[in-house]
Design an enzyme around this catalytic site. Structure first.
Site, PDB file in Angstrom:
ATOM      1  N   ASP A 176       8.436  26.527  -3.903  1.00 35.12           N
ATOM      2  CA  ASP A 176       9.366  26.287  -5.002  1.00 35.12           C
ATOM      3  C   ASP A 176       9.957  27.638  -5.392  1.00 35.12           C
ATOM      4  O   ASP A 176       9.207  28.553  -5.768  1.00 35.12           O
ATOM      5  CB  ASP A 176       8.592  25.658  -6.180  1.00 35.12           C
TER       6      ASP A 176
ATOM      7  N   TYR B 214      23.448  23.555 -16.177  1.00 38.70           N
ATOM      8  CA  TYR B 214      23.845  23.772 -14.772  1.00 38.70           C
ATOM      9  C   TYR B 214      25.122  24.602 -14.683  1.00 38.70           C
ATOM     10  O   TYR B 214      25.183  25.596 -13.961  1.00 38.70           O
ATOM     11  CB  TYR B 214      24.046  22.405 -14.101  1.00 38.70           C
TER      12      TYR B 214
END
Ligand SMILES: NC(=O)c1ccc[n+]([C@@H]2O[C@H](COP(=O)([O-])OP(=O)(O)OC[C@H]3O[C@@H](n4cnc5c(N)ncnc54)[C@H](OP(=O)(O)O)[C@@H]3O)[C@@H](O)[C@H]2O)c1
Length: 250
Positions: A64, A151
């Site tokens: 990750d 985002y």
């Protein structure tokens, strides 16, 4: 045109599907060796096997990128296993629509760690090193699908940081560029999902794209591969928009 990538050593984050997968494939087609990562092991291994079938070396690690310590270990391991690094592509995004902390963890901190860790390797690349950030048109406007999402804001922050890095890393022979895709559609991706679950929204976005359709991962990949390659040797600090004309701007 020969992009000069045969034998190059390239790291791509998030390369088991979608745009990152297409980027890795486009580099393999140019003869570049690869280091790729993603969280889920099986699709990553399947991608790695398919890429090896194209005749290049592929190092694959399930990790990750929000675990920046693991990301840094991966960068050094990739350089050790491939014999150096000529280019790194930061492709992963958490895509967060609401969680600001997650957006910082999955988008901002991994990019800064990746560049910090890779820069010694890139500075040693024989034809100069290069970094490509995969950003988004959502950083460059405020209407849908951009809006007030973390985002979009973190992508805008990353655009600034990449442009600033281009200046500070240039004396070391490292170029830094950004590619900003508009909406891109592929099986299993967010826009394919919206096409099925919210067809009116999907159709409204498509209607705003002058070329009349959403993009394809390989159309973004070709822009990334060009900017990463020695063929773009005098291009740094650029932000190449790949959006079918979606953004209305000069
Ligand atoms: N698709 C679009 O319409 C579009 C438009 C503009 C910009 N972009 C940008 O293009 C890039 C790729 O988008 P995409 O749509 O291809 O994404 P995607 O379908 O979500 O694929 C992302 C890839 O990254 C991996 N990944 C996701 N989170 C990760 C993490 N935390 N650590 C490591 N690997 C991770 C995924 O595998 P795992 O899930 O197994 O980890 C997968 O291989 C992103 O930066 C995105 O913001 C996309």
């Amino acid at each position: 045109m020969d992009l000069g990538l045969r034998g190059a050593r390239v790291l791509v984050t998030g390369a088991s599907r979608g745009i990152g997968r297409a980027i890795a494939g486009a580099f393999a087609d140019e003869g570049a060796h690869l280091a790729i990562c993603a969280r889920a092991r099986q699709p990553l291994e399947e991608a790695a096997e398919e890429l090896r079938g194209r005749g290049v070396t592929v190092v694959a690690r399930d990790l990750d990128v929000a675990d920046t310590a693991a990301l840094r270990v991966f960068v050094d391991a990739a350089a050790a296993e491939l014999g150096g690094l000529d280019a790194v592509v930061s492709n992963v995004s958490g895509g967060s629509a609401a969680d600001w902390e997650k957006a910082l963890r999955t988008d901002v901190l991994p990019f800064t760690a990746l560049v910090e860790q890779a820069q010694e390797h890139l500075a040693a690349a024989p034809h100069g090193g290069s970094v490509v950030l995969v950003s988004s048109t959502s950083a460059l406007h405020v209407t849908a699908p951009s809006g007030t999402k973390p985002y979009s804001a973190v992508k805008a922050a990353l655009n600034q940081h990449a442009a600033a890095l281009a200046r500070t890393l240039a004396p070391r022979g490292v170029r830094v560029n950004t590619v900003s895709p508009g909406p891109v559609e592929f099986d299993g991706g967010g826009w394919a999902r919206r096409r099925d679950t919210d067809p009116d929204y999907y159709a409204g976005i498509r209607a705003r794209i002058p070329l009349g359709r959403l993009g394809r991962p390989e159309e973004v990949a070709r822009a990334v591969v060009f900017l990463a390659s020695p063929a773009a040797s005098f291009v740094t600090g650029a932000n190449l928009v790949v959006d079918g004309g979606f953004l209305d701007r000069v």
